[in-house]
Design an enzyme around this catalytic site. Structure first.
Site, short mmCIF file in Angstrom:
data_model
loop_
_atom_site.label_atom_id
_atom_site.label_comp_id
_atom_site.label_asym_id
_atom_site.label_seq_id
_atom_site.Cartn_x
_atom_site.Cartn_y
_atom_site.Cartn_z
N GLY A 25 -16.95 1.81 -3.72
CA GLY A 25 -17.80 3.14 -3.32
C GLY A 25 -19.30 2.92 -4.30
N TYR A 63 0.89 -1.18 -0.19
CA TYR A 63 -0.04 -0.01 0.17
C TYR A 63 1.03 1.28 0.09
CZ TYR A 63 -4.11 -2.90 1.42
OH TYR A 63 -5.20 -3.85 1.40
#
Length: 345
Positions: free
Chosen positions: A238, A53
């Site tokens: 989302g 990440y």
């Protein structure tokens, strides 16, 4: 906030876990620390990250997320928090991770854990996860197993023996899997029992209203082996917030990064999302609250991993803790799933 035992470990994790893959790219150091403080003030004790990440993964940002967490973690009461991170596996285009040496073997695992410990500024990791299998499997939206893509792989017994040594050394407490299959869950469990090696306690896989593939074979495998699901992508990048129903708003991961989130660019995704948004509005819930409350309601989910780029989004995510879905609402979501079965596996 409720706290649940994670598999056969002695870890009691909050039912909401803070995901951090935007830290270091979409979120600055200051924003990351604000999110961490806010989540902890809400009762979150579980933080998930990974060596690769932030996402999208890039050489210039590799490791930043762990480093941001480490700058915050050194000021916290360490034994009150459960920190999870992951080692990147082979087979993906992340050549800047150990110069492309990502097999889950002794040298790579030892280097990866030492680097993560240094970035996180801690002496131990509570839950260390294999981000995706060492062997070839279809992942991240791929659904068809192709034997032609087989590659050399580190035997599971060898992988487990390395983690056993790291547990003995006190560098990690427990082992988890991620993006795994029913066969992988069963084989890791079988080999651990057969050879007296550490048993995995968790699996981190995608699970949401438009990806319920965990409901069948994986649910059975994890039930029989007492392995808890850490559900990632509960809002389906989302989509389940409803913000893409009438187009694509600017400054979202889907619009900012070309080719990102391909598993959600499939037939019936938009139709299914629109139907779930309608159910949410019918019961005076936000689509976010419905989606997160649904995941939290599943018997096999130990913790739901949420992620946000703003405090406002994080607050809405956490507000889902106040929502308990009635049977009628669950029945309506099930009916949509019958009509559009897991369109984004």
């Amino acid at each position: 906030m409720q706290y649940k035992k994670l598999g056969e470990s002695d870890l009691k994790v909050s039912e909401i876990c803070l995901g951090t893959m935007t830290f270091g790219h979409q979120n600055s150091l200051e924003e990351a620390h604000k999110q961490l403080d806010y989540a902890v003030s809400y009762g979150v004790n579980f933080i998930d990250t990974a060596e690769m990440y932030p996402v999208p993964p890039r050489a210039e940002t590799y490791g930043k997320t762990e480093a941001y967490i480490g700058e915050w973690l050194k000021h916290q009461q360490r034994d009150q928090l459960i920190i999870a991170t992951k080692i990147a596996g082979p087979g993906r285009a992340v050549k800047w991770v150990r110069d492309g040496a990502q097999e889950i073997n002794r040298d790579n695992v030892k280097q990866a854990i030492d680097n993560s410990l240094k970035r996180l500024q801690t002496d131990y990791i509570d839950l260390y996860q294999i981000h995706w299998p060492d062997r070839y499997v279809p992942t991240f939206g791929q659904t068809i197993f192709d034997p032609q893509q087989e590659r050399d792989t580190v035997p599971i017994a060898e992988q487990l023996s390395v983690f056993a040594d790291l547990i003995q050394a006190g560098k990690i407490r427990y082992l988890g899997l991620s993006n795994e299959t029913p066969w992988g869950v069963s084989e890791f469990s079988h080999v651990a029992k057969q050879l007296g090696l550490p048993k995995v306690v968790s699996i981190q896989n995608a699970y949401n209203l438009i990806n319920r593939t965990f409901d069948s074979a994986l649910a059975e495998a994890c039930y029989r082996e007492n392995i808890g699901l850490l559900a990632y992508s509960p809002l389906a990048f989302g989509y389940l917030s409803g913000k893409y129903v009438n187009g694509k708003p600017e400054n979202t991961r889907i619009t900012l990064y070309q080719g990102f989130g391909q598993r959600y660019h499939k037939p019936n995704v938009n139709e299914a999302v629109a139907a779930y948004v309608e159910i949410a509005h019918k019961y005076n819930l936000s689509p976010v609250q419905l989606a997160l409350a649904f995941v939290r309601s599943r018997w096999f989910v130990t913790s739901t991993i949420i992620g946000a780029t703003t405090i406002e989004q994080l607050d809405e995510n956490l507000s889902s803790l106040d929502v308990i879905l009635e049977k009628d609402i669950i029945a309506e979501t099930d009916a949509i799933n019958v009509k559009y079965p897991s369109p984004a596996p």
